[in-house]
Enzyme design. Structure first.
Site, short mmCIF file in Angstrom:
data_model
loop_
_atom_site.label_atom_id
_atom_site.label_comp_id
_atom_site.label_asym_id
_atom_site.label_seq_id
_atom_site.Cartn_x
_atom_site.Cartn_y
_atom_site.Cartn_z
N CYS A 71 -4.47 -6.45 -8.14
CA CYS A 71 -4.77 -5.73 -7.04
C CYS A 71 -3.64 -7.19 -6.72
O CYS A 71 -4.06 -8.17 -6.70
CB CYS A 71 -6.15 -6.22 -6.63
SG CYS A 71 -6.13 -6.40 -4.95
N HIS A 162 1.88 4.26 -8.73
CA HIS A 162 2.72 4.13 -7.36
C HIS A 162 3.60 5.64 -6.88
O HIS A 162 4.02 5.83 -8.69
CB HIS A 162 3.23 3.35 -7.25
CG HIS A 162 2.15 1.31 -7.14
ND1 HIS A 162 0.83 1.59 -5.66
CD2 HIS A 162 1.72 1.24 -7.86
CE1 HIS A 162 0.55 0.68 -6.19
NE2 HIS A 162 0.22 0.32 -7.17
N GLU A 211 -3.92 3.92 -0.18
CA GLU A 211 -4.09 3.38 -1.43
C GLU A 211 -5.60 4.49 -1.36
O GLU A 211 -6.32 5.04 -1.02
CB GLU A 211 -4.64 2.69 -0.89
CG GLU A 211 -3.71 1.04 -1.52
CD GLU A 211 -4.47 -0.03 -1.14
OE1 GLU A 211 -5.84 -0.23 -1.82
OE2 GLU A 211 -3.70 -1.16 -0.97
N ARG A 212 -5.07 4.89 -3.24
CA ARG A 212 -5.87 5.36 -4.28
C ARG A 212 -7.46 4.30 -3.66
O ARG A 212 -7.46 3.55 -3.87
CB ARG A 212 -5.83 5.57 -5.77
CG ARG A 212 -6.96 5.63 -6.34
CD ARG A 212 -6.27 6.21 -7.99
NE ARG A 212 -5.88 4.60 -8.37
CZ ARG A 212 -5.88 4.88 -9.87
NH1 ARG A 212 -5.45 5.60 -10.71
NH2 ARG A 212 -6.01 2.81 -10.13
N CYS A 220 0.04 -3.79 0.24
CA CYS A 220 -0.24 -2.97 -1.05
C CYS A 220 0.50 -4.03 -1.64
O CYS A 220 1.38 -3.87 -1.88
CB CYS A 220 -0.96 -1.95 -1.37
SG CYS A 220 -0.63 -1.68 -3.17
N GLY A 223 2.25 -2.45 -4.91
CA GLY A 223 2.24 -1.44 -4.09
C GLY A 223 3.19 -1.77 -3.53
O GLY A 223 5.04 -1.40 -3.80
N1 LIG Z 1 -4.43 -3.58 -2.90
C1 LIG Z 1 -3.84 -3.66 -4.48
C2 LIG Z 1 -3.69 -2.55 -4.77
C3 LIG Z 1 -4.97 -1.38 -4.88
C4 LIG Z 1 -4.36 -0.72 -5.86
C5 LIG Z 1 -6.12 0.32 -6.51
N2 LIG Z 1 -5.94 1.03 -4.74
C6 LIG Z 1 -5.91 1.39 -7.05
O1 LIG Z 1 -5.39 1.34 -8.10
O2 LIG Z 1 -6.82 2.01 -7.04
C7 LIG Z 1 -2.83 -4.37 -4.14
O3 LIG Z 1 -2.52 -5.34 -3.54
O4 LIG Z 1 -2.46 -4.35 -5.00
#
Ligand SMILES: N[C@H](CCC[C@H](N)C(=O)O)C(=O)O
Length: 279
Positions: A71, A162, A211-212, A220, A223
């Site tokens: 994250c 991603h 987001e997943r 993200c 991301g």
């Molecule tokens: N918000 C996070 C990513 C969370 C990723 C999560 N949603 C997953 O990969 O399942 C970020 O700032 O990188």
């Protein structure tokens, strides 16, 4: 359970200092605290734990309770937490994650962290490592039909998957409809985060993200890194890119010599609190 609410570019999580608090059943607790009506309200739960490989260990859960490897916005806030709350006095720290050990450079003003630069490691493009099911070794600008529209998809992992989609305008996307269709698309055996990118110029992109495990978030970090690499890979931008997100801006730099992506961005504390977990 004592917690601290923090956010990076509006991507907000509940942080728990597990040097002091005992957290059992993290997936259930993440679902409970993330609820914006019956809980605290957040994009998920991040546990700050000891590590025998690094200074700290970041254990991250989405708002649906699923675990993620990494994250980006969260790790900047972990750095702020451990410095501001006195768990370290170092300006350069290492944090173990599900995507390996990350190295962080803390920017400090009046004895508080306000900005962090993170070595996010190398982008991963091998389809089998993302993972994405594909008849080619890598997935770049692959046409994928969803809801009778064809999208150009490029897949990059930063330790988490991603799918980067290039669009002419990020505002007009029906992300609530399209986001889940990519998240649960059968080409992604572990689901995927999906970024919608409008390239503004060689050093600027607009990004929205589904987001997943959390749905649309205001930002993200992983991301943003994956998206910048996808832009460079497709020849759309140079190596230094400002990513404009709904919740703020991230500066992303790809170091070609090291094949490494650096992310610089803010970290902020919102409030400290205590919640009665009667589960
Ligand atoms: N918000 C996070 C990513 C969370 C990723 C999560 N949603 C997953 O990969 O399942 C970020 O700032 O990188």
């Amino acid at each position: 359970m004592k917690f601290t609410k923090m956010q990076g570019c509006g991507n907000d999580y509940v942080y728990v200092n597990c040097f002091k608090e005992k957290v059992d059943n993290a997936p259930e607790i993440s679902k409970l605290v993330s609820d914006r009506h019956f809980g605290i309200g957040s994009d998920g739960l991040i546990l700050i734990k000891p590590s025998d490989k690094a200074d700290f260990y970041m254990d991250m859960y989405n708002s649906d309770g699923t675990k993620s490897q990494m994250c980006g916005n969260g790790i900047r806030c972990v750095a702020k937490y451990v410095y501001d709350y006195g768990l370290t006095d170092k300006h350069n720290i290492s944090i173990e994650t599900g995507a390996g050990i990350k190295y962080l450079d803390l920017k400090i003003k009046e004895n508080k962290v306000f900005e962090v630069t993170v070595d996010m490691g190398s982008p991963i493009t091998k389809a089998s490592q993302i993972p994405v099911i594909s008849d080619s070794e890598e997935v770049i600008a692959k046409p994928v039909r969803v809801m009778d529209t064809e999208y150009s998809v490029t897949c990059v992992s930063m330790g988490n998957p991603h799918a980067i989609i290039f669009v002419d305008d990020t505002k007009s996307i029906d992300i609530e409809k399209i986001g889940p269709l990519f998240e649960y698309h059968n080409m992604f055996p572990e689901r995927t985060n999906t970024e919608f990118i409008h390239v503004i110029d060689k050093n600027t992109i607009d990004m929205r993200v589904w987001e997943r495990g959390s749905g649309e978030t205001l930002a993200c970090g992983t991301g943003a890194c994956a998206s910048v690499y996808a832009c460079i890979w497709n020849g759309f931008t140079e190596d230094n890119v400002t990513v404009r997100l709904l919740g703020g801006e991230l500066k992303i730099k790809y170091d070609r010599d090291k094949n490494t992506i650096f992310m610089t961005g803010p970290a902020a504390t919102v409030f400290d609190g205590e919640i009665n977990l009667n589960i």
